[in-house]
Design a protein around this motif. Structure first.
Motif, PDB file in Angstrom:
ATOM      1  N   PHE A   7       0.828  -1.209   0.000  1.00 41.18           N
ATOM      2  CA  PHE A   7       0.000   0.000   0.000  1.00 41.18           C
ATOM      3  C   PHE A   7       0.861   1.256   0.000  1.00 41.18           C
ATOM      4  N   MET A   8       1.978   1.228   0.701  1.00 47.47           N
ATOM      5  CA  MET A   8       2.870   2.389   0.687  1.00 47.47           C
ATOM      6  C   MET A   8       3.490   2.590  -0.695  1.00 47.47           C
ATOM      7  N   GLU A   9       3.809   1.514  -1.379  1.00 47.87           N
ATOM      8  CA  GLU A   9       4.315   1.640  -2.751  1.00 47.87           C
ATOM      9  C   GLU A   9       3.241   2.221  -3.673  1.00 47.87           C
ATOM     10  N   ALA A  10       1.985   1.801  -3.462  1.00 48.07           N
ATOM     11  CA  ALA A  10       0.891   2.347  -4.271  1.00 48.07           C
ATOM     12  C   ALA A  10       0.685   3.828  -3.977  1.00 48.07           C
ATOM     13  N   LEU A  11       0.830   4.222  -2.713  1.00 51.16           N
ATOM     14  CA  LEU A  11       0.712   5.632  -2.355  1.00 51.16           C
ATOM     15  C   LEU A  11       1.825   6.438  -3.010  1.00 51.16           C
ATOM     16  N   ARG A  12       2.998   5.870  -3.089  1.00 47.75           N
ATOM     17  CA  ARG A  12       4.143   6.551  -3.710  1.00 47.75           C
ATOM     18  C   ARG A  12       3.996   6.647  -5.222  1.00 47.75           C
ATOM     19  N   ASP A  13       3.556   5.554  -5.860  1.00 41.01           N
ATOM     20  CA  ASP A  13       3.612   5.451  -7.318  1.00 41.01           C
ATOM     21  C   ASP A  13       2.295   5.735  -8.024  1.00 41.01           C
ATOM     22  N   GLY A  14       1.157   5.573  -7.331  1.00 40.01           N
ATOM     23  CA  GLY A  14      -0.129   5.715  -7.999  1.00 40.01           C
ATOM     24  C   GLY A  14      -0.374   4.553  -8.948  1.00 40.01           C
ATOM     25  N   GLY A  15      -1.016   4.822 -10.068  1.00 34.92           N
ATOM     26  CA  GLY A  15      -1.302   3.778 -11.046  1.00 34.92           C
ATOM     27  C   GLY A  15      -2.682   3.199 -10.885  1.00 34.92           C
ATOM     28  N   PHE A 227       3.661   2.557  10.089  1.00 35.09           N
ATOM     29  CA  PHE A 227       3.321   3.246   8.837  1.00 35.09           C
ATOM     30  C   PHE A 227       4.398   4.282   8.484  1.00 35.09           C
ATOM     31  N   ASP A 228       4.798   5.091   9.466  1.00 32.81           N
ATOM     32  CA  ASP A 228       5.833   6.100   9.213  1.00 32.81           C
ATOM     33  C   ASP A 228       7.130   5.445   8.741  1.00 32.81           C
ATOM     34  N   HIS A 229       7.490   4.355   9.387  1.00 32.85           N
ATOM     35  CA  HIS A 229       8.745   3.676   9.071  1.00 32.85           C
ATOM     36  C   HIS A 229       8.728   3.094   7.663  1.00 32.85           C
ATOM     37  N   VAL A 230       7.647   2.425   7.311  1.00 35.50           N
ATOM     38  CA  VAL A 230       7.581   1.804   5.985  1.00 35.50           C
ATOM     39  C   VAL A 230       7.463   2.869   4.901  1.00 35.50           C
ATOM     40  N   VAL A 252      -8.220   0.775   7.884  1.00 35.54           N
ATOM     41  CA  VAL A 252      -8.898   2.047   8.101  1.00 35.54           C
ATOM     42  C   VAL A 252      -7.933   3.046   8.734  1.00 35.54           C
ATOM     43  N   SER A 253      -7.103   2.563   9.634  1.00 36.46           N
ATOM     44  CA  SER A 253      -6.108   3.427  10.254  1.00 36.46           C
ATOM     45  C   SER A 253      -5.164   4.019   9.208  1.00 36.46           C
ATOM     46  N   LEU A 254      -4.789   3.203   8.216  1.00 34.65           N
ATOM     47  CA  LEU A 254      -3.937   3.717   7.142  1.00 34.65           C
ATOM     48  C   LEU A 254      -4.651   4.820   6.373  1.00 34.65           C
ATOM     49  N   LEU A 255      -5.952   4.672   6.148  1.00 38.05           N
ATOM     50  CA  LEU A 255      -6.695   5.703   5.435  1.00 38.05           C
ATOM     51  C   LEU A 255      -6.654   7.031   6.201  1.00 38.05           C
ATOM     52  N   ALA A 259      -5.013  10.595   5.173  1.00 37.41           N
ATOM     53  CA  ALA A 259      -5.774  11.850   5.231  1.00 37.41           C
ATOM     54  C   ALA A 259      -4.964  12.969   5.876  1.00 37.41           C
ATOM     55  N   ARG A 260      -4.108  12.613   6.812  1.00 32.67           N
ATOM     56  CA  ARG A 260      -3.298  13.617   7.496  1.00 32.67           C
ATOM     57  C   ARG A 260      -2.087  14.043   6.672  1.00 32.67           C
ATOM     58  N   ARG A 261      -1.697  13.238   5.680  1.00 31.29           N
ATOM     59  CA  ARG A 261      -0.457  13.488   4.955  1.00 31.29           C
ATOM     60  C   ARG A 261      -0.654  13.770   3.461  1.00 31.29           C
ATOM     61  N   GLN A 262      -1.536  13.013   2.816  1.00 26.12           N
ATOM     62  CA  GLN A 262      -1.768  13.194   1.382  1.00 26.12           C
ATOM     63  C   GLN A 262      -3.267  13.101   1.098  1.00 26.12           C
ATOM     64  N   PRO A 263      -4.053  14.076   1.557  1.00 24.15           N
ATOM     65  CA  PRO A 263      -5.514  14.001   1.399  1.00 24.15           C
ATOM     66  C   PRO A 263      -5.967  13.912  -0.054  1.00 24.15           C
ATOM     67  N   GLY A 264      -5.140  14.371  -0.981  1.00 27.04           N
ATOM     68  CA  GLY A 264      -5.504  14.270  -2.389  1.00 27.04           C
ATOM     69  C   GLY A 264      -5.531  12.852  -2.917  1.00 27.04           C
ATOM     70  N   ARG A 265      -4.976  11.912  -2.157  1.00 27.19           N
ATOM     71  CA  ARG A 265      -4.947  10.505  -2.590  1.00 27.19           C
ATOM     72  C   ARG A 265      -5.991   9.639  -1.878  1.00 27.19           C
ATOM     73  N   LEU A 266      -6.880  10.268  -1.123  1.00 23.55           N
ATOM     74  CA  LEU A 266      -7.833   9.484  -0.344  1.00 23.55           C
ATOM     75  C   LEU A 266      -8.731   8.600  -1.200  1.00 23.55           C
ATOM     76  N   ALA A 267      -9.241   9.138  -2.306  1.00 29.35           N
ATOM     77  CA  ALA A 267     -10.241   8.401  -3.084  1.00 29.35           C
ATOM     78  C   ALA A 267      -9.668   7.109  -3.651  1.00 29.35           C
ATOM     79  N   ASP A 268      -8.514   7.184  -4.339  1.00 29.62           N
ATOM     80  CA  ASP A 268      -7.998   5.967  -4.959  1.00 29.62           C
ATOM     81  C   ASP A 268      -7.448   5.003  -3.912  1.00 29.62           C
ATOM     82  N   MET A 269      -6.853   5.534  -2.827  1.00 24.18           N
ATOM     83  CA  MET A 269      -6.329   4.634  -1.800  1.00 24.18           C
ATOM     84  C   MET A 269      -7.466   3.954  -1.036  1.00 24.18           C
ATOM     85  N   ARG A 270      -8.569   4.672  -0.855  1.00 21.56           N
ATOM     86  CA  ARG A 270      -9.716   4.031  -0.217  1.00 21.56           C
ATOM     87  C   ARG A 270     -10.224   2.875  -1.073  1.00 21.56           C
TER      88      ARG A 270
END
Length: 387
Positions: A7-15, A227-230, A252-255, A259-270
């Motif tokens: 999930f962290m890789e997906a947050l970094r790379d999108g797609g 989460f911060d570490h990964v 849900v905690s990751l979501l 939200a606190r760090r990259q709110p613009g990515r909430l929709a696709d990450m959800r």
């Protein structure tokens, strides 16, 4: 299992957002033997260093492998007790590999020497997981065995040197939560391939230690730290293989973390989290105990839905006549309390039902292990449609 690194890789790379999981058969955790050389405080199988009567014979175990193949089971995790104490382990494993299963071993590591490591490699094991429940003093106290930590670490080193893929599993409790960074640092320093943070579950001997479960605030601190570490590792291009288990509120905690760090990515990450699907008990994961009884997962040993000596595994697993299995396989599940009104139940799928049962006697009650606030479970966070 919640694959934090992916999930962290997906947050970094999108797609593109992957399609929802569509399991054929479940991953099966098989307790081949109940005997164990340790007497751990939190053992779900209540194992001991003695022979248990009625365990499946070699011939019966081979027959069960054929049943699992017919049921389209993709992967086996051979466990115990301590599976290295089963004399025919390698014969069973060799047959499993001939049938094409992805094969893992779950061990306490204390017996994992060069001879066993070499045999595990030859047998075709894809992964060997060993538990470390904190640093040395804490681990030995959990395992009720002085020296268990050093023996387990030596076992991990030997297995890795032999060419096996290895991982560390840590069960999070109030007594060891503060040691999570140290155990992760040790794992990384040793070049170990995988780290699995398991939340505490109330089963077996562990049910008498419910008070040792990490309090919600400690759990949140530990999960946020992970989460911060990964995420920091992912930004460096080395996310590794970090996973959590036994608390699907982590999704849900990751979501909320996003939200606190990259709110613009909430929709696709959800949507990625919804497609992951949360708790898989009774659907994507199953358990067979040492006597051949089938359970919804390893924490439900007090509920048997059939026995592979009497009925094929595939028939047992497809049968919804048991009310627990009928509920677990329902979409949505018949949840109550906070879980019923949670805005994120399609992500966590009701979390871990056995904790609810252990505390209330009702498998559909709210999960007492959910560490999210009422405000967090009411906030829909990025629910808009993803194109």
């Amino acid at each position: 299992m919640f694959r934090v690194s992916r999930f962290m890789e997906a947050l970094r790379d999108g797609g593109p957002v992957p399609a929802p999981r569509r399991a054929g058969g479940p991953v099966v955790i098989w307790n081949l033997v109940r005997r164990c050389n340790l007497n751990c405080k939190h053992c779900y199988s209540t194992s001991a260093d003695t022979d248990f009567k009625g365990e499946l014979s070699t011939t019966e175990a081979i027959g069960v492998l054929e049943q699992l193949k017919a049921a389209r089971v993709p992967a086996l995790i051979l466990s115990g007790g301590e599976p290295l104490l089963r004399p025919d382990l390698y014969e069973i494993a060799a047959h499993a590999k001939r049938l094409g299963f992805h094969l893992s071993l779950s061990s306490n590591g204390t017996l994992l020497d060069t001879r066993h490591a070499a045999r595990l490699l030859v047998a075709g094991f894809d992964y060997v997981g060993v538990s470390l429940d904190g640093m040395e003093a804490t681990h030995d106290r959990f395992r009720r065995c002085p020296g268990a930590f050093r023996q387990a670490l030596d076992g991990l080193r030997v297995a890795r040197q032999c060419g096996l893929r290895v991982g560390v599993r840590m069960t999070l409790t109030e007594a060891n939560a503060d040691e999570l960074p140290d155990v992760v640092a040790l794992t990384e320093a040793e070049g170990i391939d995988k780290f699995y943070l398991s939340h505490f579950n109330y089963a077996g001997r562990g049910s008498s230690h419910r008070g040792d479960d990490a309090h919600h605030a400690h759990t949140r601190v530990a999960v946020d730290w992970l989460f911060d570490h990964v995420w920091a590792r992912a930004q460096e291009g080395r996310a590794g293989d970090f996973v959590t288990g036994n608390n699907d509120a982590d999704g849900v905690s990751l979501l909320h973390w996003i939200a606190r760090r990259q709110p613009g990515r909430l929709a696709d990450m959800r949507q990625r989290l919804v497609n992951w699907g949360g708790n898989a008990t009774g659907v994507g994961v199953a358990n067979i105990d040492n006597l051949g009884n089938v359970h919804p997962d390893t924490m439900w040993w007090h509920v048997s839905i059939g026995n592979v000596r009497e009925r094929a595994f595939g028939d047992i697993w497809a049968d919804r006549s048991h009310p627990l299995m009928r509920g677990l396989k329902s979409a949505p599940r018949p949840l109550e309390g906070r879980c019923a009104t949670c805005a994120h139940r399609e992500i966590c799928n009701g979390n871990t039902r056995v904790r609810a049962y252990a505390v209330s006697g009702n498998p559909w009650a709210e999960d007492p292990g959910c560490y999210l606030s009422d405000q967090e479970i009411a906030d829909p966070l990025g629910r808009e449609v993803v194109a």
